[in-house]
Structures are given as structure tokens and as C-alpha cells.
Design a protein around this motif. Structure first.
Motif, short mmCIF file in Angstrom:
data_model
loop_
_atom_site.label_atom_id
_atom_site.label_comp_id
_atom_site.label_asym_id
_atom_site.label_seq_id
_atom_site.Cartn_x
_atom_site.Cartn_y
_atom_site.Cartn_z
N PRO A 10 -58.58 -16.92 17.31
CA PRO A 10 -59.50 -17.08 16.11
C PRO A 10 -60.49 -15.86 15.84
CG PRO A 10 -60.20 -18.52 17.82
CD PRO A 10 -58.92 -17.78 18.32
N ILE A 11 -60.54 -15.05 16.86
CA ILE A 11 -61.46 -13.61 16.72
C ILE A 11 -60.76 -12.68 17.00
CG2 ILE A 11 -63.60 -12.52 17.26
CD1 ILE A 11 -64.10 -14.94 15.40
N LEU A 12 -60.38 -12.62 18.26
CA LEU A 12 -59.65 -11.37 18.84
C LEU A 12 -58.14 -11.29 18.69
CD1 LEU A 12 -61.82 -11.39 22.00
CD2 LEU A 12 -62.48 -10.47 19.98
N LYS A 13 -57.84 -11.05 17.66
CA LYS A 13 -56.46 -11.05 17.18
C LYS A 13 -55.65 -9.75 18.05
CE LYS A 13 -56.92 -13.33 12.67
NZ LYS A 13 -56.47 -13.42 11.46
N SER A 14 -56.37 -8.73 18.21
CA SER A 14 -55.81 -7.56 18.63
C SER A 14 -55.59 -7.99 20.30
CB SER A 14 -56.80 -6.51 18.85
OG SER A 14 -57.90 -6.68 19.42
N GLN A 15 -56.05 -8.93 20.87
CA GLN A 15 -56.14 -9.20 22.29
C GLN A 15 -55.23 -10.52 22.50
OE1 GLN A 15 -59.68 -10.09 24.32
NE2 GLN A 15 -60.36 -8.11 23.78
N ARG A 16 -53.92 -10.29 21.61
CA ARG A 16 -53.11 -11.59 21.87
C ARG A 16 -52.60 -11.67 23.14
NH1 ARG A 16 -50.28 -10.87 16.02
NH2 ARG A 16 -52.16 -11.04 14.86
N GLU A 17 -52.40 -12.53 24.14
CA GLU A 17 -51.73 -13.05 25.38
C GLU A 17 -51.20 -14.11 25.63
OE1 GLU A 17 -55.64 -10.71 27.54
OE2 GLU A 17 -53.96 -11.11 28.71
N LEU A 18 -50.26 -14.29 26.47
CA LEU A 18 -49.75 -15.45 26.55
C LEU A 18 -50.06 -16.37 27.98
CD1 LEU A 18 -47.33 -17.19 25.20
CD2 LEU A 18 -45.52 -15.98 26.72
N LEU A 19 -50.22 -17.50 27.64
CA LEU A 19 -50.50 -18.35 28.92
C LEU A 19 -49.55 -19.40 28.88
CD1 LEU A 19 -54.14 -18.71 29.71
CD2 LEU A 19 -52.53 -17.91 31.13
N ILE A 20 -48.37 -19.50 29.50
CA ILE A 20 -47.70 -20.60 29.59
C ILE A 20 -48.03 -21.79 30.59
CG2 ILE A 20 -45.09 -20.96 30.05
CD1 ILE A 20 -44.49 -18.17 29.72
N PRO A 21 -48.14 -23.21 29.92
CA PRO A 21 -48.24 -23.99 30.82
C PRO A 21 -47.23 -24.51 31.49
CG PRO A 21 -48.11 -24.80 28.64
CD PRO A 21 -48.05 -23.18 28.46
N SER A 22 -47.39 -25.07 32.80
CA SER A 22 -46.33 -25.53 33.69
C SER A 22 -45.48 -26.48 33.03
CB SER A 22 -46.97 -25.93 35.17
OG SER A 22 -47.92 -26.69 35.06
N THR A 23 -46.09 -27.43 32.41
CA THR A 23 -45.39 -28.57 31.80
C THR A 23 -46.02 -28.64 30.10
OG1 THR A 23 -46.92 -30.12 32.62
CG2 THR A 23 -44.81 -29.86 34.05
N PRO A 24 -45.10 -29.06 29.33
CA PRO A 24 -45.52 -29.27 27.93
C PRO A 24 -46.59 -30.46 28.17
CG PRO A 24 -43.38 -30.08 28.21
CD PRO A 24 -43.58 -29.19 29.41
N CYS A 25 -47.71 -30.47 27.27
CA CYS A 25 -48.56 -31.67 27.27
C CYS A 25 -49.27 -31.73 25.76
CB CYS A 25 -49.72 -31.55 28.39
SG CYS A 25 -50.53 -30.11 28.45
N ARG A 26 -50.10 -32.75 25.58
CA ARG A 26 -50.76 -32.92 24.26
C ARG A 26 -52.18 -32.87 24.46
NH1 ARG A 26 -49.14 -37.71 20.60
NH2 ARG A 26 -47.22 -36.57 20.37
N ALA A 27 -53.00 -31.93 23.85
CA ALA A 27 -54.15 -31.69 24.00
C ALA A 27 -54.92 -33.21 23.88
CB ALA A 27 -54.93 -30.83 23.02
N ARG A 28 -56.00 -33.40 24.82
CA ARG A 28 -56.79 -34.42 24.72
C ARG A 28 -57.89 -34.39 23.78
NH1 ARG A 28 -56.73 -38.48 28.96
NH2 ARG A 28 -55.13 -37.86 30.55
N THR A 29 -58.11 -35.31 22.87
CA THR A 29 -59.24 -35.36 22.15
C THR A 29 -60.15 -36.21 22.12
OG1 THR A 29 -57.87 -36.36 20.38
CG2 THR A 29 -57.96 -34.16 20.33
N ASN A 30 -60.11 -37.12 23.22
CA ASN A 30 -61.08 -38.30 23.33
C ASN A 30 -61.70 -38.08 24.87
OD1 ASN A 30 -60.57 -39.85 20.93
ND2 ASN A 30 -58.93 -41.08 22.00
N VAL A 31 -62.89 -37.28 24.73
CA VAL A 31 -63.53 -36.78 25.86
C VAL A 31 -64.88 -37.10 26.06
CG1 VAL A 31 -63.73 -34.69 27.43
CG2 VAL A 31 -61.78 -34.77 25.81
N MET A 32 -65.23 -37.53 27.31
CA MET A 32 -66.69 -37.78 27.59
C MET A 32 -67.13 -36.91 28.61
SD MET A 32 -69.03 -39.39 29.65
CE MET A 32 -70.82 -39.88 29.31
#
Length: 396
Positions: free
Chosen positions: A25-47
Motif C-alpha cells: 500500500p505504501i512502498l510499491k518499489s519494495q515489492r517482494e514475494l512471500l509464498i505461504p506453505s499452504t493456501p489459507c483464508r485470512a481470519r477476520t474474527n480476532v480477539m
């Protein structure tokens, strides 16, 4: 044929795990790739159980920014409260509009004293629960400086070493409610009696109960490692856990503990000490079981590179500054006791979009809580902070 099929399988898997590089969102010149070991869905219910003096204000800022980015509903303190009823044991009614919204909040992260049955009234059944612990030795010194003026056990001692030389001389049962920061504060935050006897079976029972209630316990001394582990556990992106350290204090307000004082803390705060030792071990086991130390090091370095780049983008001083040097008083953190709580100065030539993002990266806890409260509950009276605010009501 077997070799041919194996090659086809490997080609399929390599395509399956390939991900497009996303724009930062800010540092477009710093694009880098992080590949998760398995595909997953972001959790949005968090305490997040926000414990005291454990780098938890930095995590709160991360949670608030994530909630804003994905338009999530936050369980914010009701009326003029800035904590969720703390130090009282949490009740669902401490959350603004709980009666109307019910169990439809996504994020809960303001200070509260944990009470699982009441929290579960507010948060969905699939909520991810996590918290953070800190070594009780530096924690108690930090609490002493920060709460020096408000905690009776601290107020009448010359310094932290005098307090620890004979804590029961200053720590009186009659002031127990006001002295929670002076002994086993993390144990108290998790909802337990901070003056309980250090009985082996009792302690083991509490540790097992915490393990049942929480999916993850982070460690403040390994904050970057904790953020990488949290990213994996929540299936968030690296950008979601980028941070600037918040609510830290200047080094000149740190009191040096004697070796004797350090040993006395282990005894005086023995419940916190055992809590910390137990989950420090489980923290590293979790890393070994899920990420591995080699991958952890790579991702920590990646996070730090992103963080340095963002600091170069946002900050005029490239580091935190003392309270007297914070130019925009709307970004002044709450000051307490003898601590000089540091803040940040932003660059003056930022475009509006970058400025907005940078402001939220450095926004202190109370201001951010007040701002989100005004956005989420526009018809309610604004929380009174006696501090300048960054945006007017019309801009919100």
C-alpha cells in the motif's frame, strides 16, 4: 511412466502455489514475494487480550489498521470509557452497542480483564484468541516507572530497588485493587487472582485453562518473530503486521535493577514468572512445528526491511522522539508517571494518501480509539481526551 507422472505432479503443485506479487500500500518499489506453505483464508474474527507493558499498544495499532483496511466492526469501549471496563472483570455490556450489535463484532483488542464467558457473548464462535507476555523482570521495572504516581505500593518507595527489597512493606492488602500493577499483573489480566498462593496444582490448572482459551501466546522479547508467527496463524499478509513501536519510553527513564532485585521479582511475581516460562517454551515449539527457524529468519529480515523502508517514507527523524520534541500534539502519546513516552514526527511533504497511512502507523492508542469510536458510532458523543485530534468530524 511413474517418473513422467511425478514430474507432472510437481509441475501442477508449483503452479498451484504460485502467487502474484501484490502491491504494498505504501512502498510499491519494495515489492517482494512471500509464498505461504499452504493456501489459507485470512481470519477476520480476532480477539487480542491486551496485557500491560508488553508492547501490546503496538499490536493494538496493528489490529485497528487491519480492521479499517477491511471495514471490520470493532468491539470498542462504551460511552466515555477508554478500556473495556478494566480493571473490573469484563462484561459484554462494556462494549458500545452490544445490545444492538450482539455477536457480530470482528475485532476486540482494547484493555480488559479476561472473562471468557462474557467475551464469547461478543465474539463469534470461530474467533481466534491471542495475547502477548513479557519477561516479568523488565515488566515490573516498566510498571514501576509508568505507574509510580498512581499505585500506592510504588508511590512511597524511593525507587524500584527499594520497593523490591521489601515489597510487603509497601504492598498492603487494603490497597489491593489499586496495586494490581505491582504484582503478577499479567496473571491478573488473564482473569486470575494476582495474590493467589503459588501452588503447583493451581498454577498448572491455570496454564492449561489459558491454553484452552487462547490459540496463540506471543513473546514481547521476540516481537518481530511474534509478528511473523501471528501472520502465519491468521493467514494475513506481511503488510498487515508491519509496525512502528508505540508507547515506548526514553532510555533515561529506565531504572537499573540490581541482581538481587531481579531475583526477588521471580519470587514476588512468581505466578507471572511461571506463566512466562511456560509460554516462552510453547512459543518456540510453535515456530518449529509451523515455520521452522530458517524460514523464520528469512521472514523476520523481510519484515525489518519493509519496516525500514516505511520509516524512511513516513518519518522526518527516522526514529521515535521524546514528548517535548513531538511537533503535532495530536500525535502525543499519553504520558504517565516518570516515563517519557516517545512519539513520532511525520515528514511534511507527504501526499494525502501517504500522510493518512503514516498518521495511522504512529497514532497513539487513545487517539486511535477515539477516532474509530467517532467513525463507528457517529451519533454518539465523542470521547473526551483533552488532546488535539487529527481529523475534523467532516473529514471523518
Amino acid at each position: 511412466l511413474i517418473i513422467f507422472n511425478l514430474c507432472l505432479g510437481l509441475l501442477f503443485l508449483s503452479g498451484f502455489f504460485h502467487m502474484k506479487v501484490k502491491n504494498h500500500p505504501i512502498l510499491k518499489s519494495q515489492r517482494e514475494l512471500l509464498i505461504p506453505s499452504t493456501p489459507c483464508r485470512a481470519r477476520t474474527n480476532v480477539m487480542f487480550l491486551k496485557t500491560h507493558k508488553t508492547a501490546s499498544s503496538t499490536i493494538l495499532n496493528i489490529m485497528f489498521r487491519f480492521a479499517e483496511r477491511y471495514n471490520l466492526t470493532i468491539a470498542l469501549p462504551a460511552d466515555q470509557l477508554l478500556h473495556l471496563g478494566y480493571p473490573r472483570t469484563f462484561l459484554a455490556d462494556f462494549v458500545e452497542e452490544f445490545q444492538a450489535i450482539g455477536q457480530n463484532y470482528n475485532i476486540m483488542c482494547n484493555h480488559l480483564r479476561f472473562n471468557p464467558s462474557e467475551v464469547q457473548k461478543v465474539m463469534a464462535a470461530n474467533t481466534f484468541y491471542f495475547s502477548i507476555l513479557r519477561n516479568p523482570i523488565p515488566l515490573l521495572e516498566s510498571s514501576y516507572v509508568y505507574y509510580k504516581d498512581s499505585v500506592p505500593a510504588f508511590r512511597f518507595s524511593k525507587d524500584v530497588n527499594e520497593y523490591l527489597a521489601s515489597p510487603r512493606r509497601f504492598y498492603h492488602p487494603a490497597d489491593q485493587h489499586h496495586n494490581i500493577y505491582a504484582r503478577n499483573i499479567m496473571w491478573y489480566d488473564f482473569g486470575y487472582d494476582n495474590n493467589a498462593e503459588d501452588d503447583e496444582s493451581y498454577v498448572q490448572g491455570v496454564l492449561e485453562e489459558i491454553e484452552q482459551n487462547f490459540h496463540l501466546i506471543l513473546i514481547a522479547e521476540y516481537f518481530d518473530e511474534s509478528m511473523v508467527l501471528l501472520k502465519h496463524a491468521l493467514c494475513w499478509e506481511l503488510d498487515d503486521v508491519i509496525y512502528f513501536k508505540l508507547n515506548s519510553r526514553s532510555q533515561d527513564t529506565v531504572q537499573t535493577l540490581t541482581p538481587e532485585s531481579e531475583e526477588r521479582i521471580k519470587s514476588w511475581c512468581s505466578l507471572d514468572w511461571k506463566l512466562y516460562l511456560h509460554f516462552n517454551q510453547s512459543f518456540w515449539r510453535r515456530i518449529e512445528d509451523t515455520i521452522g527457524l530458517e524460514e523464520l529468519e528469512k521472514e523476520v529480515n523481510h519484515l525489518r526491511r519493509r519496516q525500514r523502508g516505511l520509516m524512511q517514507t513516513c518519518l522526518s527523524d527516522q526514529e521515535a522522539v521524546g514528548r517535548d520534541h513531538i511537533e503535532n500534539k495530536g500525535l502525543l502519546p499519553f504520558q504517565s508517571g516518570a516515563a517519557n513516552i516517545l512519539g513520532y514526527n511525520l515528514k511534511q511533504d507527504l501526499d494525502n494518501r501517504t500522510l493518512r497511512t503514516c498518521q495511522k502507523m504512529v497514532m497513539p492508542e487513545l487517539q486511535y480509539t477515539s477516532y474509530l469510536y467517532a467513525v463507528q458510532h457517529p451519533h454518539k458523543q465523542r470521547k473526551h481526551l483533552d488532546l488535539p485530534l487529527l481529523w475534523t468530524t467532516s473529514q471523518e
